[in-house]
Design a protein around this motif. Structure first.
Motif, short mmCIF file in Angstrom:
data_model
loop_
_atom_site.label_atom_id
_atom_site.label_comp_id
_atom_site.label_asym_id
_atom_site.label_seq_id
_atom_site.Cartn_x
_atom_site.Cartn_y
_atom_site.Cartn_z
N SER A 10 52.50 -30.77 -81.80
CA SER A 10 51.17 -30.12 -81.83
C SER A 10 50.99 -29.34 -83.13
CB SER A 10 50.89 -29.20 -80.64
OG SER A 10 51.24 -27.86 -80.92
N ALA A 12 49.84 -26.19 -83.17
CA ALA A 12 49.59 -24.85 -82.61
C ALA A 12 49.67 -23.76 -83.67
CB ALA A 12 50.62 -24.56 -81.51
N ILE A 14 51.26 -21.00 -83.49
CA ILE A 14 52.61 -20.43 -83.61
C ILE A 14 53.49 -21.21 -84.59
CG2 ILE A 14 53.43 -21.70 -81.57
CD1 ILE A 14 54.64 -18.27 -82.82
N SER A 35 49.82 -34.67 -83.55
CA SER A 35 48.65 -34.04 -82.92
C SER A 35 47.99 -35.10 -82.05
CB SER A 35 47.69 -33.56 -84.01
OG SER A 35 46.48 -33.15 -83.42
N LYS A 40 43.49 -34.67 -87.64
CA LYS A 40 44.00 -33.29 -87.58
C LYS A 40 45.47 -33.27 -88.02
CE LYS A 40 44.01 -29.58 -84.07
NZ LYS A 40 43.84 -29.34 -82.64
N LEU A 73 53.19 -26.52 -77.16
CA LEU A 73 52.00 -26.90 -76.39
C LEU A 73 51.60 -25.77 -75.45
CD1 LEU A 73 53.20 -30.49 -75.46
CD2 LEU A 73 51.33 -29.92 -77.03
N HIS A 78 54.75 -27.89 -71.16
CA HIS A 78 56.12 -27.72 -71.67
C HIS A 78 57.11 -28.65 -70.97
CE1 HIS A 78 55.43 -23.37 -73.39
NE2 HIS A 78 54.67 -24.28 -73.94
N GLU A 95 58.87 -23.71 -76.44
CA GLU A 95 58.32 -22.34 -76.47
C GLU A 95 58.41 -21.66 -75.10
OE1 GLU A 95 57.55 -19.80 -77.94
OE2 GLU A 95 57.68 -20.52 -79.98
N PRO A 97 56.55 -19.43 -72.16
CA PRO A 97 57.51 -19.55 -71.08
C PRO A 97 57.95 -21.01 -70.97
CG PRO A 97 55.30 -19.50 -70.18
CD PRO A 97 55.16 -19.31 -71.66
N ALA A 122 62.57 -21.08 -76.66
CA ALA A 122 62.35 -20.39 -77.94
C ALA A 122 61.98 -18.92 -77.69
CB ALA A 122 61.26 -21.10 -78.74
N MET A 124 62.46 -15.95 -79.62
CA MET A 124 62.94 -15.57 -80.95
C MET A 124 63.60 -14.20 -81.01
SD MET A 124 59.97 -14.24 -80.44
CE MET A 124 58.63 -13.20 -80.96
N GLN A 160 41.07 -17.36 -80.57
CA GLN A 160 42.13 -18.34 -80.87
C GLN A 160 43.26 -18.32 -79.83
OE1 GLN A 160 41.68 -15.58 -82.78
NE2 GLN A 160 43.57 -14.87 -83.72
N ILE A 163 43.88 -20.45 -74.65
CA ILE A 163 44.68 -21.18 -73.65
C ILE A 163 45.30 -20.20 -72.64
CG2 ILE A 163 45.23 -23.22 -75.04
CD1 ILE A 163 48.01 -21.96 -75.61
N PHE A 169 46.41 -23.96 -67.12
CA PHE A 169 47.31 -24.10 -68.28
C PHE A 169 48.51 -23.15 -68.17
CE2 PHE A 169 44.16 -25.68 -71.80
CZ PHE A 169 43.80 -26.73 -70.98
N ASP A 176 52.46 -15.05 -70.44
CA ASP A 176 52.35 -15.08 -71.89
C ASP A 176 53.23 -14.02 -72.57
OD1 ASP A 176 51.29 -16.07 -74.34
OD2 ASP A 176 50.01 -14.31 -74.45
N TYR A 281 62.20 -15.53 -86.78
CA TYR A 281 62.23 -16.86 -86.15
C TYR A 281 63.41 -17.73 -86.60
CZ TYR A 281 57.77 -15.75 -84.12
OH TYR A 281 56.78 -15.16 -83.37
N1 LIG Z 1 57.44 -17.19 -79.62
C1 LIG Z 1 56.31 -16.68 -80.08
O1 LIG Z 1 56.31 -15.76 -80.91
C2 LIG Z 1 55.02 -17.24 -79.59
C3 LIG Z 1 53.81 -16.76 -80.12
C4 LIG Z 1 52.63 -17.38 -79.74
C5 LIG Z 1 52.65 -18.41 -78.83
N2 LIG Z 1 53.82 -18.84 -78.29
C6 LIG Z 1 53.85 -19.94 -77.33
O2 LIG Z 1 53.55 -21.13 -78.05
C7 LIG Z 1 52.75 -22.00 -77.26
C8 LIG Z 1 51.50 -22.32 -78.05
O3 LIG Z 1 50.74 -21.13 -78.25
P1 LIG Z 1 49.63 -21.05 -79.43
O4 LIG Z 1 48.88 -19.80 -79.26
O5 LIG Z 1 50.27 -21.32 -80.72
O6 LIG Z 1 48.70 -22.26 -78.97
P2 LIG Z 1 47.44 -22.93 -79.68
O7 LIG Z 1 47.28 -22.43 -81.06
O8 LIG Z 1 46.29 -22.84 -78.75
O9 LIG Z 1 47.93 -24.43 -79.80
C9 LIG Z 1 48.28 -25.23 -78.73
C10 LIG Z 1 48.32 -26.66 -79.24
O10 LIG Z 1 48.59 -27.53 -78.14
C11 LIG Z 1 47.92 -28.76 -78.33
N3 LIG Z 1 47.27 -29.10 -77.05
C12 LIG Z 1 47.61 -30.15 -76.26
N4 LIG Z 1 46.84 -30.19 -75.16
C13 LIG Z 1 45.99 -29.14 -75.26
C14 LIG Z 1 44.93 -28.67 -74.44
N5 LIG Z 1 44.60 -29.29 -73.28
N6 LIG Z 1 44.26 -27.58 -74.84
C15 LIG Z 1 44.58 -26.93 -75.98
N7 LIG Z 1 45.57 -27.34 -76.81
C16 LIG Z 1 46.26 -28.44 -76.46
C17 LIG Z 1 46.94 -28.60 -79.49
O11 LIG Z 1 47.49 -29.32 -80.59
P3 LIG Z 1 46.87 -30.69 -81.12
O12 LIG Z 1 45.38 -30.53 -81.06
O13 LIG Z 1 47.40 -30.77 -82.49
O14 LIG Z 1 47.37 -31.79 -80.23
C18 LIG Z 1 46.97 -27.12 -79.82
O15 LIG Z 1 46.92 -26.88 -81.20
C19 LIG Z 1 52.52 -21.28 -75.94
O16 LIG Z 1 53.44 -21.75 -75.00
C20 LIG Z 1 52.80 -19.82 -76.25
O17 LIG Z 1 53.31 -19.11 -75.13
C21 LIG Z 1 55.00 -18.27 -78.68
#
Ligand SMILES: NC(=O)c1ccc[n+]([C@@H]2O[C@H](COP(=O)([O-])OP(=O)(O)OC[C@H]3O[C@@H](n4cnc5c(N)ncnc54)[C@H](OP(=O)(O)O)[C@@H]3O)[C@@H](O)[C@H]2O)c1
Length: 328
Positions: A10, A12, A14, A35, A40, A73, A78, A95, A97, A122, A124, A160, A163, A169, A176, A281
């Motif tokens: 993806s 995403a 993050i 993606s 994209k 994702l 996940h 990632e 959870p 993950a 971190m 942003q 989700i 979701f 989160d 990270y």
């Molecule tokens: N460890 C950390 O510091 C940290 C911080 C933030 C988030 N996270 C985790 O990382 C994950 C992603 O979070 P994020 O905020 O980065 O997400 P995000 O920007 O919304 O991105 C999610 C990605 O998932 C793909 N996707 C596939 N099916 C989707 C759907 N039905 N709706 C929306 N997106 C969909 C999309 O990629 P494509 O369009 O390219 O397919 C989208 O870019 C989550 O599990 C979150 O808990 C971890």
């Protein structure tokens, strides 16, 4: 094989934290991004200088061009995509959870064992020297007997982050960000709680926008955790023992510039504890490389991850039924 070829599942938000970490690691190389949308993926690959792009997740998993995949994702995907990646013989860093139920965790662990590939969550901050040092302080008895761990993670949700507001979701503040203080408490206590009580405020979105949890551990030890999408960014944690307490202003999003770990002893004034700096990270990537290339056990074990998810499920059940939930 002495270099791990990574693919991002993806585009995403993050990912922008993981990309520099993979590049800074000595044994990793970022090779591909996938993606759901081909254009994209191409644009993203160009922007981030990633050699290969794929217009579907499946294509990347079956391409033979990567060894490990980073799954960023939305939460409800996940488990499914981890299992698919493992079944294609890929190692998986998924990632937090990790999953949305213990059943999902078990399916992922089974796939990891069946296909003999590394699978890890993950988280971190668990790899940052500050967290490791906190664990050492507790283990060595510097804080005496621990009675209470407190932790909170809040931020104001913006467009942003949407989700996180979708119930299907796996949205909600506990899934989160509440998982950070929860995992911190379990790390410090060395096990999952024996019983929990939770309370939540559910917004019009249908997810918990604020969550509070009380966790009871063996030997009369407790933790309190809180999470909210309805407050400016704020994190803190505190470990309280008979000899003093350790207080953290940035326990989870550990930024070396602003981070402070302060010891308040029983006698004498507070003092800051020096902590080695480390890019936040990087640790989880190096840990994956050590697990894949050196056969070392992952630092955050799958048993511990399973306990986190089990505790979250119990907290949500408690909040919903307005009753204490026992885990053993
Ligand atoms: N460890 C950390 O510091 C940290 C911080 C933030 C988030 N996270 C985790 O990382 C994950 C992603 O979070 P994020 O905020 O980065 O997400 P995000 O920007 O919304 O991105 C999610 C990605 O998932 C793909 N996707 C596939 N099916 C989707 C759907 N039905 N709706 C929306 N997106 C969909 C999309 O990629 P494509 O369009 O390219 O397919 C989208 O870019 C989550 O599990 C979150 O808990 C971890």
């Amino acid at each position: 094989m002495n270099i791990i070829r990574w693919g991002l599942l993806s585009t995403a938000n993050i990912n922008k934290r993981l990309i520099p970490a993979i590049r800074r690691s000595k044994r990793g190389e970022l090779i591909a991004v996938a993606s759901r949308d081909e254009q994209k993926a191409k644009d993203y690959a160009r922007e981030w200088e990633i050699p290969i792009s794929f217009g579907s997740y499946e294509e990347m998993l079956t391409s033979g061009s990567i060894d490990a995949v980073y799954i960023s994702l939305p939460n409800h995907l996940h488990a499914e995509w981890s299992v698919r990646a493992l079944s294609e013989g890929l190692h998986v860093l998924c990632e937090k959870p990790f999953a949305l139920s213990v059943d999902e965790v078990d399916q992922m662990v089974t796939a990891s064992k069946t296909h003999q590939r590394v699978l890890a969550e993950a988280f971190m901050y668990r790899h940052h020297p500050q967290t490791l040092l906190a664990g050492e302080w507790v283990q060595s008895g510097k804080l005496g007997e621990i009675s209470l761990v407190r932790g909170v993670f809040n931020f104001t949700l913006q467009e942003q982050h949407r989700i996180r507001l979708v119930p299907e979701f796996g949205g909600g503040s506990l899934w989160d960000i509440g998982v950070y203080p929860l995992s911190f408490a379990q790390f410090i206590m060395g096990s999952h709680p024996t019983r929990v009580s939770g309370a939540q405020w559910i917004g019009e979105t249908g997810v918990d926008e604020t969550f509070a949890g009380l966790l009871h551990y063996t030997n009369d030890r407790f933790a309190t955790i809180g999470s909210s999408f309805r407050s400016p960014f704020y994190t803190s944690a505190e470990i309280i023992g008979t000899e003093g307490r350790l207080v953290f202003n940035r326990p989870f999003v550990v930024l070396d510039e602003t981070r402070k770990m302060i010891f308040h002893p029983q006698d004498g004034g507070p003092r800051e504890i020096p902590v080695p700096e480390k890019e936040l990270y990087l640790g989880q990537i190096e840990d994956m490389h050590a697990a894949i290339l050196d056969g070392k056990p992952s630092y955050v074990s799958l048993e511990e991850t399973r306990d986190h998810i089990r505790t979250v499920e119990a907290l949500y059940k408690s909040a919903q039924d307005v009753q204490i939930v026992h885990l053993d």
